[in-house]
Design a protein around this motif. Structure first.
Motif, short mmCIF file in Angstrom:
data_model
loop_
_atom_site.label_atom_id
_atom_site.label_comp_id
_atom_site.label_asym_id
_atom_site.label_seq_id
_atom_site.Cartn_x
_atom_site.Cartn_y
_atom_site.Cartn_z
N LEU A 1 -1.11 7.28 -0.60
CA LEU A 1 -1.88 6.75 0.53
C LEU A 1 -3.12 5.98 0.09
N ILE A 2 -3.50 6.12 -1.18
CA ILE A 2 -4.68 5.40 -1.66
C ILE A 2 -4.46 3.88 -1.60
N PRO A 3 -3.42 3.33 -2.26
CA PRO A 3 -3.21 1.89 -2.11
C PRO A 3 -2.86 1.50 -0.68
N SER A 4 -2.20 2.38 0.07
CA SER A 4 -1.90 2.09 1.47
C SER A 4 -3.19 1.93 2.26
N GLY A 5 -4.14 2.85 2.02
CA GLY A 5 -5.41 2.78 2.74
C GLY A 5 -6.16 1.51 2.45
N PHE A 6 -6.16 1.09 1.19
CA PHE A 6 -6.83 -0.15 0.84
C PHE A 6 -6.20 -1.34 1.55
N ASN A 7 -4.88 -1.39 1.56
CA ASN A 7 -4.21 -2.55 2.14
C ASN A 7 -4.24 -2.54 3.67
N ILE A 8 -4.23 -1.36 4.28
CA ILE A 8 -4.43 -1.30 5.72
C ILE A 8 -5.84 -1.79 6.07
N GLY A 9 -6.82 -1.39 5.25
CA GLY A 9 -8.18 -1.88 5.46
C GLY A 9 -8.27 -3.39 5.34
N ILE A 10 -7.54 -3.97 4.36
CA ILE A 10 -7.53 -5.42 4.20
C ILE A 10 -6.95 -6.09 5.44
#
Length: 393
Positions: free
Chosen positions: A329-338
């Motif tokens: 979920l770490i890279p997911s969280g970054f990309n959702i934020g983007i």
């Protein structure tokens, strides 16, 4: 940097470059595939969606495979993805190949961070995470400009052939340098445990902080070029150098953040979030003045990535007994934020607010993140909760 961490860094550099290099060759890709430049932009959003949605699913589906094996498989998938993009006959095919690569990307970063913290003593976890993050920042400083230059000289398809070569080097490094890891044992109720650890306040508050950080960073950064051109008055030839300076700051920030994470994680995180909110206010105030704006952008870039290391290290520390889902979920969280940042920024601009207003919204997001971090640290201190122990290595 130890050799195993270097291997993880190199693959992170490869994935980071292929995600962002498309922006540097987008007009040529659009022309080559017979679509408009705005339509070709879906290659960017499609990649982000692949990371955010596909990465966690792939991570969970492969949780019973040894981490070394899955890292090798993901790097092989990266290489095949680059070859497929180089040979893509149409836009639809190109988009499909990009999304497939992005799914491997999303799984890679979550698993690589778990492996990285397992390679070092607990006191150096923050620095181990910072090495993986450095792969992303260095990809923006070296990989993206180099990939764009290769595309300009020999055609955009050559860029993907060059990325294939980088992927092969990363594959060799992982194969040779990453030690064998154990597969996760089959256990009843495992998925439920993975989901339950997300309920720990240290985890869900860190995910909120991550989203706020990306919104605060990407709302202004998505439109940094027109901001620098129209508000600061910089010449178009100068702007790439300012962005390069931002990237240098980001790379320094990664390692600073890693060291601060190993020293005093939550106090450092709270202070950096507060300072970053203030920096975004300063960014608004100095935006008409080129020299002050350039210096502020350097500091802004450093803090953005300095904050990322402790946030991710905290998630990994508090999910050590069931890390697969949380790490993905770490890279997911970054990309959702983007993705959210791009929508919010576009909404502000279409609503009549100027480019100069964007750092103000970023400051609000970072101030809220700082408040969440203060709440989380206070709650953790009151509860006296102990860090979980890793269930396997």
């Amino acid at each position: 940097m130890s050799l195993p961490l270097f291997a993880l860094f190199l693959a992170a550099f490869a994935f980071g470059t292929t995600e962002f290099v498309i922006a540097g060759i987008l007009p040529d890709v659009a022309q080559g595939l017979g679509v408009s430049i705005p339509f070709a932009g879906y290659l960017v959003s499609g990649y982000a969606l692949g990371i955010a949605v596909g990465g966690p699913f792939l991570t969970m589906a492969t949780r019973h495979v040894s981490r070394r094996t899955i890292l090798i498989a993901l790097t092989i998938a990266f290489c095949f993805g680059q070859i497929a993009c180089a040979l893509a006959p149409s836009f639809v095919a190109m988009l499909a190949f990009r999304v497939a690569t992005a799914i491997a990307h999303g799984a890679y970063f979550g698993i690589a961070m778990v492996v990285a913290v397992g390679l070092v003593p607990p006191a150096f976890r923050g620095r181990a995470v910072s090495v993986i993050l450095a792969g992303l920042t260095v990809s923006n400083i070296i990989g993206v400009p180099a990939g764009a230059a290769i595309g300009g000289l020999w055609g955009w398809r050559t860029t993907f052939w060059a990325m294939t070569l980088v992927g092969v080097l990363a594959l060799i490094a992982i194969w040779a340098l990453i030690p064998q890891t154990k597969a996760e044992p089959q256990q009843a109720g495992h998925l439920g445990r993975e989901v339950r650890v997300l309920g720990r306040q240290q985890v869900w508050t860190s995910l909120i902080i991550m989203l706020a950080l990306m919104i605060g960073q990407m709302v202004p950064f998505t439109y940094i070029t027109p901001l620098l051109r129209e508000v600061t008055g910089l010449d178009g030839m100068i702007i790439p150098w300012v962005l390069l300076l931002n990237g240098v700051g980001a790379t320094l920030g990664v390692f600073i953040g890693g060291r601060l994470s190993d020293w005093k994680l939550m106090p450092a995180l709270i202070v950096m979030l507060g300072i970053q909110a203030a920096i975004l206010v300063i960014l608004y105030l100095v935006s008409p003045y080129p020299l002050l704006m350039t210096a502020t952008i350097f500091v802004w870039g450093a803090l953005n990535f300095a904050i990322g290391a402790p946030v991710q290290a905290r998630i990994l520390m508090w999910t050590a007994d069931a890390p697969a889902l949380a790490s993905s979920l770490i890279p997911s969280g970054f990309n959702i934020g983007i993705a959210i940042a791009a929508v919010i920024g576009a909404g502000l601009l279409e609503g009549g607010y100027g480019y100069r207003s964007l750092p103000v919204l970023g400051a609000v997001a970072l101030a809220l993140a700082c408040l969440v971090a203060i709440f989380s640290a206070a709650h953790e201190k009151r509860s006296g909760a102990a860090l979980p122990q890793a269930a396997f290595t």
